[in-house]
Structures are given as C-alpha cells and as structure tokens.
Scaffold this active site. Structure first.
Site, PDB file in Angstrom:
ATOM      1  N   ASP A 206      79.074  27.671 -40.701  1.00 39.19           N
ATOM      2  CA  ASP A 206      77.810  28.110 -40.126  1.00 39.19           C
ATOM      3  C   ASP A 206      77.701  27.476 -38.728  1.00 39.19           C
ATOM      4  O   ASP A 206      78.566  26.709 -38.308  1.00 39.19           O
ATOM      5  CB  ASP A 206      76.620  27.753 -41.026  1.00 39.19           C
TER       6      ASP A 206
HETATM    7  C1  BGC Z   1      72.362  30.739 -39.629  1.00 39.95           C
HETATM    8  C2  BGC Z   1      73.274  31.845 -40.070  1.00 39.95           C
HETATM    9  C3  BGC Z   1      73.615  32.739 -38.921  1.00 39.95           C
HETATM   10  C4  BGC Z   1      74.221  31.903 -37.807  1.00 39.95           C
HETATM   11  C5  BGC Z   1      74.664  32.715 -36.606  1.00 39.95           C
HETATM   12  C6  BGC Z   1      72.845  30.046 -38.375  1.00 39.95           C
HETATM   13  O1  BGC Z   1      71.880  29.196 -37.865  1.00 39.95           O
HETATM   14  O2  BGC Z   1      72.220  29.816 -40.679  1.00 39.95           O
HETATM   15  O3  BGC Z   1      72.663  32.562 -41.110  1.00 39.95           O
HETATM   16  O4  BGC Z   1      74.489  33.749 -39.340  1.00 39.95           O
HETATM   17  O5  BGC Z   1      73.259  30.958 -37.386  1.00 39.95           O
HETATM   18  O6  BGC Z   1      73.620  33.186 -35.883  1.00 39.95           O
END
Ligand code: BGC
Length: 723
Positions: free
Chosen positions: A267
């Site tokens: 993530d």
């Molecule tokens: C979130 C994800 C997301 C990623 C990219 C993160 O902060 O937890 O769900 O896909 O950012 O934007």
C-alpha cells in the site's frame, strides 16, 4: 551492459508471453529490474521523467489527466532503452466520471450481476482515460462503522463479500477495449485491515489465526479464485507483524496455499512505514523485510528505489527473487496488451464518459442499493398528488456529498441536487426547500424549517453525512447524525407533520432516536451521480426498494462490534442465564439491548413477503451430499417487488464453538402481487467445513439448524443432521 547501451534485440509481442518476457528480462540490468518494482507519482522528489527514461520506474500512481498519462507513457516507451510501458495505477473505486454508489451501498443490492455490470462500465471509462491498474475491490470484512473505510467495503460478512469480490474482478478484468487492452484489478487490503482496533484507520489488528482464516480471509481468496491479477498489502500490523512484511500472509497463505501467481504491491508507502511500526530500523531494512516477504512493487516508498539493488549486490537478497518479481510484472503488462497498445486515444475520451446507458445503470444501482428501514402507515411511496412538500435538511442542495468518498473525477456539475430532482419529478407540487442547519456545524435556522414544515402536507428530511465524513483516514467516534441535525429533526417533529427521513451516509449510523421518531426512514447512502433521481424513483414508487443491509446498524457506539455471526457465549441473552449472586447473569448490557438497531440482511419493500412451508428435503446429509431446503415465499402486498431470500445455518455442537448463524446463500426473486414461489437452496455439505483445533479443515458430523430468512434476525427455522 550499462543502461545507456541499446539492447541487441527488442523482443516482439508476436512471441508467446513466456518467451517475450523472458527475453526482455534477460536484457535488463539490475537497476532496470528494480525499476519495474518501483511505483511513483508526480509528487516524487526525484525527476520522474528522467527516471522513466532510465527505466527506473515501472508504474505510476494517481495521474488522472489522460494527456499527462500519455506524455509519461511516451517517454517510457520511446525514450527508455528497453521500451517497457508503465502501469498506470488509480483508485477507481465506485466510478470514474460516472459515479456509482459507494461499495457498502452497492453491497446492499446483494446483486453480483449488477455489481459486475457496474465494474465493467467503470472499467470502460477508466481505460479510455488511461488507467490500466485499478485498486479495487476492497474486500476487508468490516464490523466497525466507526472505521471510515467501511464505506469502501462489502460490509460485515465473509460470504457476501466473497460473492461481491468475484463480481468486481470479473467486471474489471473481462472488459477489453477495441485495441485489446484491459485493466488489472487489485484486491485489497491484504489482510484484515477492516479489523483495525477501535475503528481508527491504520490501527493494529490482533486476531486469532482461526478468526483470520474463517472470517477475514475468504473474500481475498474468492478474488484470487476469480483470477485477480494483483493484490495489495495492508497498512496494519497483524498479530505483531505488519501485513506488508508478513510471510504467513504473503508466502504461506497467498502463494503456497492459494497458488496466487500475480503481482503483489504494497500500500502507499507501507514499506517505509515499517519504520514507524518499529519493524525496521531504516528504509534499507524495510526494503529487505518486504522483498523477503514477497512484495513485488513498492508503492510510493523510498525503499526499493534506493536500496534494493544494493541489497542484491551485498548478497542479502537473491537475484532470483528479483527476477521472479520482474517476470510477474512484465507478464502482467503483456496480459494487459500494453506492449502492443501503450497509449490512449485522446480523441475517443469524451464519447466514453457519462454515456446515457452508464448513467442509467448508475440510477438503477443507486435505487437498488437504497434500504427502506421503516415505513409506517405506508407513507412511502408518497402519494404526491396535490401535496405541499417541504424538503428540509442540509443535504437538500448538496451535489458533491451525494457522490461519496472516492471520486476524484466525478464532478459536482454532473450531479443533480435532491431539490432539482424533486422539482423535475413533481412539477405540479408546491415544494419548499430549507437546509435548517449545516451538515456538521452549529449553524442553524430552525425557525424557517419549522415554518416550512407547518405549511406543508409532508416533510422530506434530507439528512446525514457529507462525502468527507467517511473513507480513508475519516473515522468517527460518534455515530449519530452530525452537527445539529438531530436537534433539527426534533424541531421539525414538533410540527406533527408526516416525515420521511432520507439518510445519506458512508456508514451505518447509530440513529436510534431518529428511527423511533419518524414513520418512514430510507437509507440512501452516497449513491453517486444519479442519487437524486434514484431517490425520486423510490420516493414515488417507480422503483420498489429491495436493498438489504450488508452491515448491522448499531443502536449505540458502545455495542460495537455488533454483527450477526457472533458466538453464543456460555450465558447467552436468550437463555435463562446462570444464577449467580442471586441474579441471572447473562452476556448483556445494563443500559442497552444486545440487538442491533437494524440487523444484517434487513430491508423492507413496498410489497410484503411472507415466508411459509419450510421443508428440509434432506434431514440427513452425507458428507459428499448436499443440504436441500425449500420454503414458499409469497408477495402478499399490492405491488410487484423483489425479495432477497437468505440461507443461514448453525452448527449446534462443534470441536470449537461456532457462530450462532452463518450466511450460506441468497437468491433474488421478483414476485407479482399475490404470487408465490418455492425457493430451494442446494448447499453442498463441503460448504459446512470449518477449521478444527489444529486449523485443519473439518466437516463435522452433527446437528445443525437452518433458516430461510428475510434477514439475519428472523426466518423459518429447521434442522438437519450431517452424517
Ligand atoms: C489506500 C489504498 C489506495 C492507495 C493508492 C492508500 O492510501 O489505502 O486503498 O489504493 O492509497 O491511492
């Protein structure tokens, strides 16, 4: 070979995937290989364009403008030595430009075919504008409505979440554009992110392995079984080990037990965050721990970019690990047809967005996701003819909030307000509109609202949360109506006018008082671009509500987590209890009931459905056989309607304690007034498998209860025996 030299041969995409990707890999320098494992966005401190030229970035993130996507893709493909295209990753969670209901609301349709269709048209818009990697679906089972990200989930149940997960994956990955390009789905956040302690985002999770495997992992597994191409790790630590460096999750379960061959991405900076977790001393150690655990791509971290090559050179990371990861990434790009068709046709974009049929689907899905929670005196559907209507509440003139928490490209200008939609649908009615108060502040004008109510025949309250009150990093500790809205309701109630309350929100709310006060209560959620028209469709009876809750509504925050599939305990509330200190002691509260305000699976209709004649057709079920059970469902109402019929079971005695109910099936049926149908469920005995004391799958002989039910708290009960 230095990265400036040109390769001897650039492989041709007419070759098979294996030969093509291996040939490419064979020509890559270590730095180029690591480059494929790096994902950056344009806010990066490094010179992104230059790194693309050097082949040191393999994926980009959150670029929404198609022209900018093309510009960067041209650099990667034309100016880098090996001409490898980049993946364009984005969060297209519930629509690109045409916005659909938030996932929690979509889950309330219990309609995987509809969700698949939503995923498909969303993918068409996303791909036309350059996204080739979509970070959806989020399948984190969530039983805590304080957690803002419950809005993005399929709710509290593993079975329902699993069906929905597969629908998203099919809808996204089966779509191809005219040039044969596709979008990769990314199931997230692996794992158990929805169990964050106290509903606070990014918080720790601590679950027994039994609970993890039985209640949290099945939806990710379902996505893997549906062929999801990529998976994202989660921010949380799980039982003391951050998910992003968790070998049990990534290697043992995901790769070995489930056979997942796709790409694993961290993530957003979750590799770097291993330092904050206290699991790595610095970025170098964070990179080491994550690559050894099996993370292929570092999203937005500074770990792989700066340290991975060095770790290989020092002999701490085997080159084979890097090669395997890069091969997976190249194969993904090949499968998306990016090597043959890396660019988007900017001329075709406008005709791909906001297509009438897409907006029709947005309206249909918004209406299907609304849940009718209360409807006394058949106040709904509204017999509007000749009525003076007062629309009161801070959501009456909202556009942005109707779209929900994840919509970068949804535009408020595309959204009709409730006021506008009511006016258009009811041109001959007198309609007054008064906000009464702000959504979340103390600005109030109750006197105008009271006057408007006094002059009306019926009041529609448009109340609830703004789009910014749920989603990532937007948890709430208080789950009542925000700001002064409950006081507004109290004030309007004093006029004694009939009230229809329409609640807009990104989560289940603790609206116990409101639910007692008003005769009609409709959960509208944040329904996307066409929320307002869909609301009118329900209000006026053009569409008969059929949504059922995918997560329980608590009566108060103190009950959380409140969910239907809990254990019995030794002193269940329904029993006589155990006499101790001269009082019956039970598992309950002094000051609150155990029951939720509205249970999982609950939702009313303008029709009435009666359940009768439960027949357990197989009172004895063999291990290789199936449970067959049927019931008659009759529409005893005056209009045609759709009912979601649910199948629950309970294993009465086990080698480990089992939940008091578990959803094992559901069917949507549509019945004309007076029509009856026999619904039969056929449940293979294997679906009753659970984990024994050693966490091995076991199918245990014994007595079970079974219900065919309109929701998790009611239904016709029968029994069967597994032999
Ligand atoms: C979130 C994800 C997301 C990623 C990219 C993160 O902060 O937890 O769900 O896909 O950012 O934007």
């Amino acid at each position: 070979m230095s990265s400036r030299e040109t390769p001897k041969t650039v492989p041709s995409t007419s070759q098979s995937r294996e030969i093509f990707c291996q040939a490419l890999l064979d020509q890559m320098t270590l730095r180029e290989k690591v480059g494929q494992m790096v994902q950056a966005d344009l806010s990066w401190k490094q010179d992104v364009k230059q790194l693309l030229r050097e082949g040191r970035i393999g994926a980009l993130l959150s670029i929404r403008e198609p022209q900018v996507i093309n510009e960067h893709q041209h650099i990667a493909v034309e100016e880098s030595r090996l001409h490898i295209p980049v993946l364009m990753g984005n969060d297209i969670i519930h629509g690109y430009r045409s916005i659909f209901p938030i996932p929690l609301a979509l889950a309330s349709t219990w309609n995987p075919e509809l969700i698949e269709a939503v995923a498909r048209v969303t993918t068409a818009e996303a791909l036309a504008t350059g996204t080739t990697w979509n970070y959806t679906p989020m399948v984190d089972v969530s039983r805590d409505p304080r957690w803002g990200r419950i809005a993005e989930s399929g709710g509290e149940d593993a079975f329902l979440n699993s069906a929905i997960a597969q629908a998203w994956v099919r809808g996204i990955q089966n779509y191809r554009d005219a040039e044969g390009r596709r979008v990769a789905s990314c199931v997230k956040h692996y794992a158990a992110y929805g169990a964050s302690e106290s509903g606070k985002d990014y918080n720790s999770t601590d679950l027994s392995e039994r609970r993890l495997r039985e209640e949290y992992l099945p939806p990710y597994k379902a996505a893997v079984d549906a062929g999801v191409m990529t998976l994202m790790t989660s921010f949380n630590d799980l039982n003391g080990v951050p998910a992003t460096a968790n070998t049990l999750l990534l290697q043992q379960i995901l790769r070995r037990e489930w056979g997942f061959n796709g790409v694993i991405v961290s993530d957003y900076d979750s590799i770097g965050e291993l330092i904050n977790h206290g699991f790595a001393r610095d970025h170098k150690e964070a990179a080491l721990r994550s690559i050894l655990a099996g993370v292929d791509i570092d999203m937005m971290g500074n770990a792989y970019h700066f340290h991975l090559a060095e770790l290989v050179e020092e002999g701490k990371v085997p080159l084979e690990l890097i090669d395997a990861a890069v091969l997976r990434i190249l194969e993904l790009k090949y499968d998306l047809n990016l090597f043959s068709a890396p660019y988007i046709d900017e001329g075709k974009i406008s005709s791909a967005l906001l297509r009438p049929e897409t907006l029709d689907l947005a309206e249909k899905s918004a209406a299907e996701s609304m849940v009718l929670l209360k409807n006394e005196f058949s106040l709904l559907p509204l017999k509007a003819a000749g009525k003076k209507i007062a629309l009161i509440g801070p959501l009456a003139e909202e556009r942005q909030s109707l779209m929900g928490c994840w919509c970068f490209d949804g535009q408020a200008q595309d959204v009709e307000t409730l006021h506008e939609a009511l006016q258009r649908n009811l041109p001959n009615n007198e309609l007054s509109v008064t906000p009464g108060c702000s959504i979340n502040g103390n600005e109030t004008d109750f006197s105008e609202a009271i006057n408007a109510a006094l002059q009306a025949d019926v009041v529609i309250l448009a109340i609830g949360e703004a789009d910014t009150m749920s989603g990532e990093a937007h948890s709430r500790a208080h789950l009542g109506l925000p700001g002064s809205q409950q006081a507004l309701v109290d004030a309007v109630l004093a006029t004694h006018k009939p009230i229809i309350a329409a609640v807009f929100a990104g989560r289940p709310l603790a609206i116990t008082k409101l639910a007692q006060q008003v005769p009609a209560l409709l959960m509208v959620w944040h329904g996307g671009t066409r929320t307002a028209q869909a609301f009118c469709d329900i209000l006026l009876g053009k569409v008969n509500p059929s949504g059922k809750l995918s997560a329980s509504f608590p009566r108060s925050v103190g009950q959380i987590p409140v969910y239907y599939a809990h254990k019995s305990t030794g002193r269940p509330i329904e029993s006589t209890g155990t006499l101790q200190f001269n009082q019956a002691h039970k598992s309950s509260y002094l000051d609150e009931s155990n029951a939720p305000l509205f249970p999982f699976g609950y939702g009313l209709s303008y029709s009435e459905f009666t359940y009768s004649h439960l027949k357990v057709l197989t009172p004895k079920v063999s291990r290789s056989g199936s449970l067959k059970v049927s019931a008659t469902v009759t529409n005893t109402g005056k209009v045609a309607g759709t009912e979601i019929v649910q199948l629950y079971v309970r294993d009465l005695v086990g080698v480990v304690t089992r939940p008091v109910k578990e959803l094992k099936g559901f069917k949507r049926i549509t019945l004309a007034p007076g029509e009856s149908t026999d619904i039969e469920f056929d449940l293979p005995a294997a679906k009753l498998t659970f984990l024994d004391l050693e966490l091995k799958p076991i199918l245990e002989a014994g007595e079970y209860k079974v219900w065919i039910a309109p929701n998790s708290a009611e239904g016709l009960e029968g029994q069967f025996e597994l032999e």
